[in-house]
Design an enzyme around this catalytic site. Structure first.
Site, PDB file in Angstrom:
ATOM      1  N   GLU A   1      12.785  -9.056  -3.590  1.00 55.42           N
ATOM      2  CA  GLU A   1      11.378  -9.083  -3.183  1.00 55.42           C
ATOM      3  C   GLU A   1      10.504  -9.079  -4.439  1.00 55.42           C
ATOM      4  O   GLU A   1      10.566  -8.142  -5.234  1.00 55.42           O
ATOM      5  CB  GLU A   1      11.057  -7.853  -2.324  1.00 55.42           C
ATOM      6  CG  GLU A   1       9.658  -7.890  -1.756  1.00 55.42           C
ATOM      7  CD  GLU A   1       9.281  -6.610  -1.016  1.00 55.42           C
ATOM      8  OE1 GLU A   1       9.548  -5.514  -1.548  1.00 55.42           O
ATOM      9  OE2 GLU A   1       8.716  -6.713   0.085  1.00 55.42           O
TER      10      GLU A   1
ATOM     11  N   GLU B   1       9.406   1.630   7.104  1.00 62.20           N
ATOM     12  CA  GLU B   1       8.950   0.223   7.101  1.00 62.20           C
ATOM     13  C   GLU B   1       9.067  -0.252   5.668  1.00 62.20           C
ATOM     14  O   GLU B   1       8.268   0.151   4.815  1.00 62.20           O
ATOM     15  CB  GLU B   1       7.489   0.135   7.565  1.00 62.20           C
ATOM     16  CG  GLU B   1       7.234   0.584   8.983  1.00 62.20           C
ATOM     17  CD  GLU B   1       7.749  -0.386  10.018  1.00 62.20           C
ATOM     18  OE1 GLU B   1       8.176  -1.500   9.657  1.00 62.20           O
ATOM     19  OE2 GLU B   1       7.740  -0.020  11.207  1.00 62.20           O
TER      20      GLU B   1
ATOM     21  N   CYS C   1       4.621  -7.409   2.935  1.00 57.46           N
ATOM     22  CA  CYS C   1       6.045  -7.171   3.192  1.00 57.46           C
ATOM     23  C   CYS C   1       6.659  -8.323   3.973  1.00 57.46           C
ATOM     24  O   CYS C   1       7.807  -8.676   3.782  1.00 57.46           O
ATOM     25  CB  CYS C   1       6.213  -5.863   3.949  1.00 57.46           C
ATOM     26  SG  CYS C   1       5.203  -5.793   5.424  1.00 57.46           S
TER      27      CYS C   1
ATOM     28  N   GLY D   1       6.836   1.340   2.455  1.00 61.33           N
ATOM     29  CA  GLY D   1       6.872   1.060   1.019  1.00 61.33           C
ATOM     30  C   GLY D   1       8.127   0.295   0.677  1.00 61.33           C
ATOM     31  O   GLY D   1       8.743  -0.333   1.539  1.00 61.33           O
ATOM     32  N   GLY D   2       8.528   0.379  -0.579  1.00 61.24           N
ATOM     33  CA  GLY D   2       9.683  -0.379  -1.042  1.00 61.24           C
ATOM     34  C   GLY D   2      10.999   0.205  -0.532  1.00 61.24           C
ATOM     35  O   GLY D   2      11.084   1.392  -0.208  1.00 61.24           O
TER      36      GLY D   2
ATOM     37  N   LYS E   1      -0.514  10.453   3.050  1.00 62.11           N
ATOM     38  CA  LYS E   1      -0.651  10.224   1.620  1.00 62.11           C
ATOM     39  C   LYS E   1      -0.751   8.717   1.366  1.00 62.11           C
ATOM     40  O   LYS E   1       0.232   7.994   1.459  1.00 62.11           O
ATOM     41  CB  LYS E   1       0.538  10.782   0.834  1.00 62.11           C
ATOM     42  CG  LYS E   1       0.218  10.816  -0.671  1.00 62.11           C
ATOM     43  CD  LYS E   1       1.427  10.976  -1.541  1.00 62.11           C
ATOM     44  CE  LYS E   1       2.117   9.682  -1.834  1.00 62.11           C
ATOM     45  NZ  LYS E   1       1.300   8.673  -2.533  1.00 62.11           N
TER      46      LYS E   1
HETATM   47  P1  NAD Z   1       6.352   2.188  -3.094  1.00 65.93           P
HETATM   48  O1  NAD Z   1       7.648   2.375  -2.413  1.00 65.93           O
HETATM   49  O2  NAD Z   1       6.328   2.184  -4.576  1.00 65.93           O
HETATM   50  O3  NAD Z   1       5.299   3.292  -2.651  1.00 65.93           O
HETATM   51  C1  NAD Z   1       4.921   3.480  -1.310  1.00 65.93           C
HETATM   52  C2  NAD Z   1       4.368   4.875  -1.148  1.00 65.93           C
HETATM   53  O4  NAD Z   1       5.409   5.803  -1.398  1.00 65.93           O
HETATM   54  C3  NAD Z   1       3.248   5.249  -2.098  1.00 65.93           C
HETATM   55  O5  NAD Z   1       2.319   6.061  -1.419  1.00 65.93           O
HETATM   56  C4  NAD Z   1       3.960   6.060  -3.167  1.00 65.93           C
HETATM   57  O6  NAD Z   1       3.132   6.989  -3.819  1.00 65.93           O
HETATM   58  C5  NAD Z   1       5.010   6.777  -2.335  1.00 65.93           C
HETATM   59  N1  NAD Z   1       6.208   7.211  -3.051  1.00 65.93           N
HETATM   60  C6  NAD Z   1       6.730   6.724  -4.205  1.00 65.93           C
HETATM   61  N2  NAD Z   1       7.852   7.396  -4.526  1.00 65.93           N
HETATM   62  C7  NAD Z   1       8.049   8.333  -3.562  1.00 65.93           C
HETATM   63  C8  NAD Z   1       9.044   9.310  -3.323  1.00 65.93           C
HETATM   64  N3  NAD Z   1      10.075   9.470  -4.144  1.00 65.93           N
HETATM   65  N4  NAD Z   1       8.938  10.079  -2.232  1.00 65.93           N
HETATM   66  C9  NAD Z   1       7.916   9.908  -1.362  1.00 65.93           C
HETATM   67  N5  NAD Z   1       6.942   9.005  -1.538  1.00 65.93           N
HETATM   68  C10 NAD Z   1       7.005   8.203  -2.623  1.00 65.93           C
HETATM   69  O7  NAD Z   1       5.756   0.838  -2.516  1.00 65.93           O
HETATM   70  P2  NAD Z   1       4.436   0.090  -2.961  1.00 65.93           P
HETATM   71  O8  NAD Z   1       4.695  -0.565  -4.277  1.00 65.93           O
HETATM   72  O9  NAD Z   1       3.261   0.989  -2.807  1.00 65.93           O
HETATM   73  O10 NAD Z   1       4.312  -1.009  -1.809  1.00 65.93           O
HETATM   74  C11 NAD Z   1       5.015  -2.198  -1.826  1.00 65.93           C
HETATM   75  C12 NAD Z   1       6.230  -2.135  -0.937  1.00 65.93           C
HETATM   76  O11 NAD Z   1       5.853  -1.759   0.382  1.00 65.93           O
HETATM   77  C13 NAD Z   1       6.909  -3.476  -0.789  1.00 65.93           C
HETATM   78  O12 NAD Z   1       8.298  -3.324  -0.922  1.00 65.93           O
HETATM   79  C14 NAD Z   1       6.563  -3.910   0.632  1.00 65.93           C
HETATM   80  O13 NAD Z   1       7.485  -4.782   1.211  1.00 65.93           O
HETATM   81  C15 NAD Z   1       6.500  -2.594   1.333  1.00 65.93           C
HETATM   82  N6  NAD Z   1       5.707  -2.699   2.560  1.00 65.93           N
HETATM   83  C16 NAD Z   1       6.350  -2.725   3.761  1.00 65.93           C
HETATM   84  C17 NAD Z   1       5.615  -2.872   4.940  1.00 65.93           C
HETATM   85  C18 NAD Z   1       6.305  -2.932   6.276  1.00 65.93           C
HETATM   86  O14 NAD Z   1       5.622  -2.825   7.281  1.00 65.93           O
HETATM   87  N7  NAD Z   1       7.624  -3.097   6.346  1.00 65.93           N
HETATM   88  C19 NAD Z   1       4.222  -2.977   4.889  1.00 65.93           C
HETATM   89  C20 NAD Z   1       3.601  -2.947   3.664  1.00 65.93           C
HETATM   90  C21 NAD Z   1       4.349  -2.811   2.489  1.00 65.93           C
END
Ligand code: NAD
Length: 488
Positions: free
Chosen positions: A384, A249, A283, A227-228, A174
């Site tokens: 962040e 991650e 990130c 993600g976050g 996804k």
């Molecule tokens: P996010 O956490 O808002 O979303 C990430 C993904 O999770 C999206 O596909 C979103 O639709 C999905 N999601 C949201 N809520 C969910 C839930 N309750 N259950 C399952 N899936 C859910 O993050 P974002 O705003 O898309 O990306 C930015 C964040 O990603 C930043 O915090 C960044 O540091 C992190 N990031 C980390 C890495 C790494 O390798 N550590 C790499 C890239 C980005």
């Protein structure tokens, strides 16, 4: 404008609800595509398709050599469509062309790397004390839900798909609802390459609903999430439902430590890249600059002097090295942090506002922003921001720099600049972070493990560690004596 469907069980389908979402260019507001808005029902269908492909399908028994060759085909197809993917990534998430070019090349290389690794998954044999022949074999985990963010849509999808498929798993990917296009295009490449139906499923939709279902559904064996940190915690909680294997991650607030014995020009150059590459939507962005007091003023002055070289604009325009933020909502968040920094008393040295001019009117642009005299307790030093905002904290001694660097709930990445390599090693050795650089920042290698300490995540992607994350371990003990033991 393109109308996409999503990939479930080898078919291109609409969302059950019939709903779609508009995908727009964050630099211009232009409508790029409509994609299905999947919810939990669609996720369940995709999970069923992956389950069927794993439990009944041919994938698990497909020889590793064949799996590897299919991944090579994907790699080649990405390179054959290099320009298309570059343009798509620029338009979908707002990154500058040169960074999209890195991403597309890295994605192709990553599929090739794991295509090669597919044939190198080895077990072990053990000398067990009773003389049994004991084997340790590696097997795919099963059905994997893979959830990725919007900042590197193609690359993050690749880091998840390539090792999982090399190891023989079936997946439901996804992408972020904000940037779904390249993952769907990748879906077509998988179909054209000849992956059996259901091995790769790609659903588009928000986290609430589609994403949550992947984390919660007991038919999913593993969830791999990028993600976050706040979302990551929810994913981890939901995954307890059936004790899923979990890889996370997550975010970072990464320190860059500059000592006064650094190569000054090079350190300035890398520090700007650390903070502002991909608009700071990285990130691993070096968003906390710890600079030694003896060169603090000179170093910061030079940073500010060079900032005007960072050309903003649409990522496809010549010379642009900083694009817009991914959405208006995200720009609002970044701007709210700039206000917090000013209110907390940090010194705004440059940026802090939207650029002026007609070409910026319809995009989510924010100027590269540097705050000086930041106190470690300030929110702009701890949280962040995920945008082009650098917080500068001066320090005096090596010990102080290490303490400041580690004073974070995160532990993703860190950089050190010094011409004393002994000091560089010593300092990096004391920093609790998973990805570190000495005298540069950001280069990322498919061969090297990627992931964080502390609240930056669990597990590693890429390299040999990346395929480990998609393998189960089984012991097989073979008894060689046909005579009854006589237990009872
Ligand atoms: P996010 O956490 O808002 O979303 C990430 C993904 O999770 C999206 O596909 C979103 O639709 C999905 N999601 C949201 N809520 C969910 C839930 N309750 N259950 C399952 N899936 C859910 O993050 P974002 O705003 O898309 O990306 C930015 C964040 O990603 C930043 O915090 C960044 O540091 C992190 N990031 C980390 C890495 C790494 O390798 N550590 C790499 C890239 C980005």
């Amino acid at each position: 404008m393109k109308e996409y469907k999503m990939l479930i069980g080898g078919e291109w389908v609409s969302a059950k609800s019939g709903q779609t979402r508009d995908v727009t260019d964050p630099a211009s507001g232009e409508l790029l595509a409509k994609v299905p808005e999947a919810n939990a029902d669609d996720a369940k269908l995709a999970i069923a398709a992956a389950r069927k492909a794993f439990d009944e399908g041919p994938w698990r028994s497909t020889p590793a050599l064949e799996r590897g060759k299919l991944l090579f085909k994907v790699s080649k197809a990405i390179m054959d469509n290099f320009d298309k993917f570059v343009e798509m990534e620029v338009r979908d998430c707002g990154k500058p062309r040169r960074e999209a070019e890195f991403d597309v090349g890295d994605a192709a290389n990553c599929f090739e790397y794991y295509g090669g690794l597919a044939t190198k998954i080895h077990g072990q044999t053990m000398n067990t004390p009773d003389g049994s022949v004991s084997l340790i074999v590696r097997e795919p985990i099963g059905v994997c839900g893979q959830i990725v963010p919007w900042n590197y849509p193609l690359l993050m999808s690749t880091w998840k798909l390539a090792p999982a498929l090399a190891a023989g798993n079936c997946v439901i990917l996804k992408p972020s609802e904000l940037t779904p296009m390249s993952a769907l295009e990748l879906g077509q490449i998988f179909m054209d390459a000849g992956f059996p139906p259901g091995v790769v499923n790609i659903i588009t939709g928000p986290g609430a609903g589609a994403g949550e279902e992947l984390a919660t559904n007991p038919k999913v064996d593993k969830v791999a999430f990028t993600g976050g940190t706040v979302t990551g915690k929810k994913v981890m909680q939901n995954a307890t439902n059936n004790i899923k294997n979990v890889t996370l991650e997550l975010g970072g607030k990464n320190p860059v430590i500059v000592f006064d014995d650094c190569n000054f020009d090079s350190a300035v150059d890398w520090t700007l890249f650390a903070a502002f590459a991909n608009q700071g939507e990285v990130c691993s962005a070096g968003s906390r600059l710890l600079v030694q007091k003896s060169i603090h003023r000179k170093f910061v002055d030079e940073l500010v002097k060079r900032v005007p070289r960072i050309k903003l604009g649409h990522g496809l325009n010549e010379g642009v090295v900083m694009g817009p933020l991914v959405s208006a909502a995200h720009r609002d968040k970044v701007e709210s942090y700039i206000k917090i920094g000013i209110d907390e008393g940090a010194k705004l040295l440059c940026g802090g506002k939207r650029p002026e001019g007609k070409e910026f009117e319809k995009g989510n642009f924010v100027e590269p922003t540097i705050f000086d005299d930041v106190k470690p307790s300030m929110r702009i030093a701890r949280e962040e921001i995920f945008g082009p905002v650098l917080s500068v904290i001066p320090f005096e001694t090596e010990e102080e720099a290490i303490a400041l660097a580690n004073d974070s709930e995160y532990g993703l990445a860190a950089g050190v600049f010094t011409s004393n390599i002994t000091r560089g090693h010593r300092v990096i050795g004391k920093i609790r972070a998973g990805i570190t650089w000495i005298n540069n920042y950001h280069p990322t290698y498919n061969e090297m493990p990627w992931g964080g300490y502390k609240q930056s995540g669990i597990g590693r992607e890429l390299g040999l560690f990346g395929i480990e994350a998609y393998l189960e371990t089984k012991q097989i003990n073979i008894w060689l004596d046909d005579n009854p033991v006589g237990w009872y």
